[in-house]
Motif scaffolding. Structure first.
Motif, PDB file in Angstrom:
ATOM      1  N   ALA A 247      12.682  58.800  23.646  1.00 37.32           N
ATOM      2  CA  ALA A 247      13.445  57.977  22.705  1.00 37.32           C
ATOM      3  C   ALA A 247      14.448  57.074  23.426  1.00 37.32           C
ATOM      4  CB  ALA A 247      14.176  58.864  21.707  1.00 37.32           C
ATOM      5  N   LYS A 248      14.968  56.107  22.680  1.00 43.29           N
ATOM      6  CA  LYS A 248      16.094  55.288  23.111  1.00 43.29           C
ATOM      7  C   LYS A 248      17.276  55.612  22.204  1.00 43.29           C
ATOM      8  CE  LYS A 248      13.133  51.430  24.543  1.00 43.29           C
ATOM      9  NZ  LYS A 248      12.790  50.005  24.319  1.00 43.29           N
ATOM     10  N   TYR A 250      21.539  54.430  21.412  1.00 43.24           N
ATOM     11  CA  TYR A 250      22.632  53.505  21.699  1.00 43.24           C
ATOM     12  C   TYR A 250      23.597  53.501  20.518  1.00 43.24           C
ATOM     13  CZ  TYR A 250      20.125  50.262  18.595  1.00 43.24           C
ATOM     14  OH  TYR A 250      19.491  49.689  17.519  1.00 43.24           O
ATOM     15  N   ALA A 271      24.041  53.100  25.908  1.00 46.32           N
ATOM     16  CA  ALA A 271      22.603  52.824  25.821  1.00 46.32           C
ATOM     17  C   ALA A 271      21.840  53.623  26.876  1.00 46.32           C
ATOM     18  CB  ALA A 271      22.343  51.339  25.989  1.00 46.32           C
ATOM     19  N   VAL A 272      20.915  54.465  26.420  1.00 40.62           N
ATOM     20  CA  VAL A 272      20.092  55.284  27.316  1.00 40.62           C
ATOM     21  C   VAL A 272      18.647  55.232  26.824  1.00 40.62           C
ATOM     22  CG1 VAL A 272      19.698  57.566  28.312  1.00 40.62           C
ATOM     23  CG2 VAL A 272      22.031  56.841  27.747  1.00 40.62           C
ATOM     24  N   ALA A 273      17.714  55.017  27.742  1.00 41.15           N
ATOM     25  CA  ALA A 273      16.286  55.015  27.410  1.00 41.15           C
ATOM     26  C   ALA A 273      15.593  56.085  28.245  1.00 41.15           C
ATOM     27  CB  ALA A 273      15.671  53.647  27.677  1.00 41.15           C
ATOM     28  N   TYR A 274      14.873  56.983  27.581  1.00 41.88           N
ATOM     29  CA  TYR A 274      14.175  58.065  28.265  1.00 41.88           C
ATOM     30  C   TYR A 274      12.704  57.705  28.447  1.00 41.88           C
ATOM     31  CZ  TYR A 274      18.328  60.830  27.306  1.00 41.88           C
ATOM     32  OH  TYR A 274      19.615  61.284  27.252  1.00 41.88           O
ATOM     33  N   SER A 275      12.159  58.080  29.581  1.00 43.95           N
ATOM     34  CA  SER A 275      10.754  57.812  29.874  1.00 43.95           C
ATOM     35  C   SER A 275       9.852  58.601  28.930  1.00 43.95           C
ATOM     36  CB  SER A 275      10.442  58.189  31.322  1.00 43.95           C
ATOM     37  OG  SER A 275       9.047  58.202  31.547  1.00 43.95           O
ATOM     38  N   ASP A 276       8.690  58.041  28.648  1.00 46.28           N
ATOM     39  CA  ASP A 276       7.729  58.723  27.787  1.00 46.28           C
ATOM     40  C   ASP A 276       7.171  59.971  28.461  1.00 46.28           C
ATOM     41  OD1 ASP A 276       6.177  58.673  25.262  1.00 46.28           O
ATOM     42  OD2 ASP A 276       4.467  58.505  26.621  1.00 46.28           O
ATOM     43  N   THR A 307      19.058  55.811  17.125  1.00 50.46           N
ATOM     44  CA  THR A 307      17.956  56.201  18.005  1.00 50.46           C
ATOM     45  C   THR A 307      16.693  55.475  17.579  1.00 50.46           C
ATOM     46  OG1 THR A 307      16.710  58.070  18.934  1.00 50.46           O
ATOM     47  CG2 THR A 307      17.258  58.197  16.603  1.00 50.46           C
ATOM     48  N   THR A 309      12.549  55.911  17.989  1.00 54.40           N
ATOM     49  CA  THR A 309      11.478  56.853  18.333  1.00 54.40           C
ATOM     50  C   THR A 309      10.154  56.282  17.821  1.00 54.40           C
ATOM     51  OG1 THR A 309      11.594  58.074  16.248  1.00 54.40           O
ATOM     52  CG2 THR A 309      13.135  58.741  17.995  1.00 54.40           C
TER      53      THR A 309
END
Length: 340
Positions: A247-248, A250, A271-276, A307, A309
């Protein structure tokens, strides 16, 4: 037959002691009796010959010893296949709005189960037990902190029988037995069986499992609802829990009271973006920081934690919000009078 029983008992003793090798278990029914052969596996790859199959069907189960706590080992069934004269071909697939493989979904979202049955016998000469397959539904709970299986598992009471070839699809709502459904964490499985004979032995034809992750929640600290500030807030923080894998997240700020769907200015520090490739939910502490450059006028302002998703058609979903008031200039009124 006595020799076979003695051999099986010795194998069970070795399993209990944790000294046995990995093996394939062959199960078949001969003259109304269930016969089990355990075939040791000496290598990680290669070919293993089964015992002669002298019945209409046979089931093969792959077992392996995996490390456990305190230098122990645990026997785990890794796979199961069946073969036989009347065996239908069954495929089973769990589907989700999230295209990730292996399948996963969120606790508040439905998922799908696709079943395809082919080769089901209709010949009157075929035994009745070979003309149906049965599908059961089971679950396993995960620890809410480590997101790993906690050892609690079971099978739901409902079961389904299929007597015809075809494709079947249904929408499913998770039913993990937990206190808060939106915070459920675990997995659900559907397993299709057929009887290997007219007896009670069932053989697994297909299995599909989907992981279920909890709905994310967020808490804003350092800024209270409707709090009055005489200068821009500087000490706000955020705690986001159970962030969906990949998910992202922010936070954004906009002028005015809260209004769902409003597009504001993103606060970069949040702001944080997690890898799939992230496989389990995440927890994240964030600092909102000095808001001076985001609040140019006095009035109401709203901060939202959002978020993104695979759900909600990819649109942002709000996890938390707070509205505060900013009034930099305070007017002080005084009354003057005279006394005689």
């Amino acid at each position: 037959m006595k020799n076979f029983i003695s051999t099986a008992a010795l194998a069970l003793l070795l399993v209990t002691r944790g000294d046995c090798a990995d093996f394939i278990r062959q199960i078949q029914t001969i003259n109304g009796n269930t016969v089990i052969y355990d075939i040791p596996i000496a290598n990680d790859s290669g070919t293993v010959n089964s015992q002669p199959i002298s019945s209409a069907t046979a089931t093969f189960q792959l077992y392996a010893n995996v490390p456990g706590a305190n230098n122990t080992t645990k026997l785990v069934k890794l796979d199961e296949k069946a073969t036989g004269t009347y065996m239908p071909t069954v495929t089973l697939q769990a589907t989700s709005e999230d295209p990730h493989v292996p399948a996963r979904t969120r606790a508040d979202r439905p998922y799908g189960m696709k079943l395809k049955v082919a080769g089901m016998q209709t010949d009157p000469a075929v035994p009745d037990y070979a003309k149906t397959v049965r599908m059961n539904r089971s679950y396993a709970l995960y620890d809410a902190v480590s997101y790993q299986p906690n050892g609690t598992a079971g099978e739901y009471a409902d079961a389904f029988s299929f007597h015809q070839n075809g494709e079947y699809q249904s929408a499913v709502t998770q039913r993990l037995p937990v206190a808060s459904p939106t915070k459920a964490v675990g997995e659900e499985s559907f397993t299709v069986y057929t009887r290997t004979s007219s007896g009670d032995v069932q053989s697994q034809l297909a299995k599909a499992t989907i992981r279920i992750w909890p709905v994310a929640t967020a808490e804003i600290s350092g800024i209270e609802q409707d709090q009055l500030f005489t200068s821009a807030p500087k000490n706000g923080t955020l705690m986001v829990k159970d962030i969906y894998p990949g998910a992202k997240i922010y936070a954004q700020i906009y002028k005015g009271t809260e209004s769902l769907g409003t597009v504001g200015k993103i606060l970069p520090s949040t702001a944080v973006a997690y890898s799939d490739t992230v496989e389990v939910p995440q927890n994240q502490a964030l600092v909102i920081g000095d808001l001076e450059s985001f609040v140019d006028k006095d009035g109401d302002y709203t901060i939202e934690m959002l978020t993104i998703t695979p759900f909600n058609n990819g649109a942002p979903e709000r996890l938390a919000y707070v509205t505060f008031k900013l009034k930099r200039a305070l007017a002080v009124r005084a009354m003057m009078g005279t006394m005689e």
